[in-house]
Design a protein around this motif. Sequence first.
Motif, short mmCIF file in Angstrom:
data_model
loop_
_atom_site.label_atom_id
_atom_site.label_comp_id
_atom_site.label_asym_id
_atom_site.label_seq_id
_atom_site.Cartn_x
_atom_site.Cartn_y
_atom_site.Cartn_z
N LEU A 26 0.85 -1.19 0.00
CA LEU A 26 0.00 0.00 0.00
C LEU A 26 0.89 1.25 0.00
O LEU A 26 2.00 1.22 0.53
N PRO A 27 0.41 2.34 -0.58
CA PRO A 27 1.24 3.55 -0.67
C PRO A 27 1.74 4.05 0.68
O PRO A 27 2.83 4.64 0.76
N ASP A 28 0.96 3.83 1.74
CA ASP A 28 1.36 4.34 3.05
C ASP A 28 2.03 3.28 3.92
O ASP A 28 2.22 3.48 5.11
N ASP A 29 2.40 2.12 3.32
CA ASP A 29 3.06 1.08 4.11
C ASP A 29 4.42 1.60 4.59
O ASP A 29 5.24 2.04 3.77
N PRO A 30 4.68 1.53 5.89
CA PRO A 30 5.91 2.15 6.41
C PRO A 30 7.20 1.49 5.95
O PRO A 30 8.24 2.15 5.92
N VAL A 31 7.15 0.20 5.60
CA VAL A 31 8.38 -0.49 5.19
C VAL A 31 8.25 -1.15 3.82
O VAL A 31 9.13 -1.91 3.41
N GLY A 32 7.17 -0.85 3.09
CA GLY A 32 7.05 -1.30 1.71
C GLY A 32 6.89 -2.79 1.53
O GLY A 32 7.54 -3.39 0.67
N LEU A 33 6.01 -3.41 2.32
CA LEU A 33 5.79 -4.85 2.23
C LEU A 33 4.40 -5.15 1.66
O LEU A 33 3.45 -4.40 1.87
N VAL A 34 4.30 -6.27 0.96
CA VAL A 34 3.02 -6.82 0.54
C VAL A 34 2.40 -7.48 1.77
O VAL A 34 3.08 -8.18 2.52
N ARG A 35 1.07 -7.29 1.97
CA ARG A 35 0.44 -7.83 3.18
C ARG A 35 -0.92 -8.46 2.83
O ARG A 35 -1.76 -7.84 2.20
N HIS A 36 -1.10 -9.72 3.27
CA HIS A 36 -2.37 -10.43 3.19
C HIS A 36 -2.75 -10.84 4.61
O HIS A 36 -1.89 -10.92 5.49
N SER A 37 -4.03 -11.13 4.85
CA SER A 37 -4.41 -11.48 6.21
C SER A 37 -5.64 -12.38 6.26
O SER A 37 -6.45 -12.41 5.32
N VAL A 38 -5.74 -13.09 7.38
CA VAL A 38 -6.95 -13.84 7.74
C VAL A 38 -7.30 -13.42 9.16
O VAL A 38 -6.46 -13.52 10.07
N THR A 39 -8.52 -12.92 9.37
CA THR A 39 -8.92 -12.42 10.69
C THR A 39 -10.29 -12.97 11.08
O THR A 39 -11.13 -13.27 10.21
N ASP A 40 -10.52 -13.05 12.40
CA ASP A 40 -11.82 -13.50 12.89
C ASP A 40 -12.79 -12.34 12.97
O ASP A 40 -12.47 -11.21 12.55
N SER A 41 -13.98 -12.57 13.52
CA SER A 41 -15.03 -11.55 13.53
C SER A 41 -14.66 -10.35 14.38
O SER A 41 -15.23 -9.26 14.20
#
Length: 309
Positions: free
Chosen positions: A226-241
């Motif tokens: 993302l443009p505002d990512d502080p360290v320039g990493l690709v990020r995916h996630s799985v989260t609960d409710s």
Amino acid sequence: MNEHIPATGHQFEIVHGGVRAVITEVGAALRIFEVDGVPYSETYEADRVPPAAAGAVLAPWPNRVADGSWSLEGETQQLALTEPDRHNAIHGLLRHTPWTVGEHTAAAVVLHAMIPVQPGWPVPLLTAVEYSVDDHGLTVQHTVENLGSRSVPFGLGVHPYPRAGNAATDDCTLRLSASSVLPIDPERMLPDRPPRRLEGEEQDLRTGRKLAGVWLDTAFGGAVPLPDDPVGLVRHSVTDSAGHGVQLWADPVFGWVQVYTAADFPERGRAVAIEPMTCPPDALNSGTDLIVLEQGQTWSARWGLRPIG
């Protein structure tokens, strides 16, 4: 009496405080990742073959090669058809290889494996992977060195199954840092058209899509920070409710991600694999995003898992 060796070989545990991971000798696969006893990746018994390639290192190509055939400098290479029902070679050459320990400390382990010259692969590569744990979670660094006398293209991926602690998969939300999808032939799981922008319900994968009723075995591209990512990493996630779960982060070279929803992961049922890849399926033929290693050159990249929420 002979020592009993599990199907996955010796197990290498690394621990930092409440953060714990277990890596297998065979395949250098991530078998356990947990924090304070809470699982953040799917696991399986050490004495069984990793289900659905769980945790595997996918090199020197991830995903599939059509007919196991590709060309290097005009020379046709023929790989073993390790997915015979679809007449493909799948997931590289290291899934069933015992890796050698280079270093093992309380919080880190380094494993090495050689990809020798063999039918379908004409240039030797030395691969290494370092798993380490700290206060933030798990970091995995891959290194590939060309030991041959000419350049060679390759790709790399991994096959973790992140999970949001003890929440049921269908109650979780998947978010991907991707902007395109690669259409495939469902019979052979190979690309049959160029990538296209996410559209319709697919757009929900960027903002978050609940996994109930979602079935995927799909490659997504355009995975960028993302443009505002502080360290320039690709990020995916799985989260609960409640927004608690796990983030899979990766260096930008992992611009592709395969998502696979399993129906029958052992003792779990529904599970989701998020597979960061440096290139798409059948890249040894399309050439898309292949990494070219010159003679003596070394390449390295990282990814990792961290609890969030």
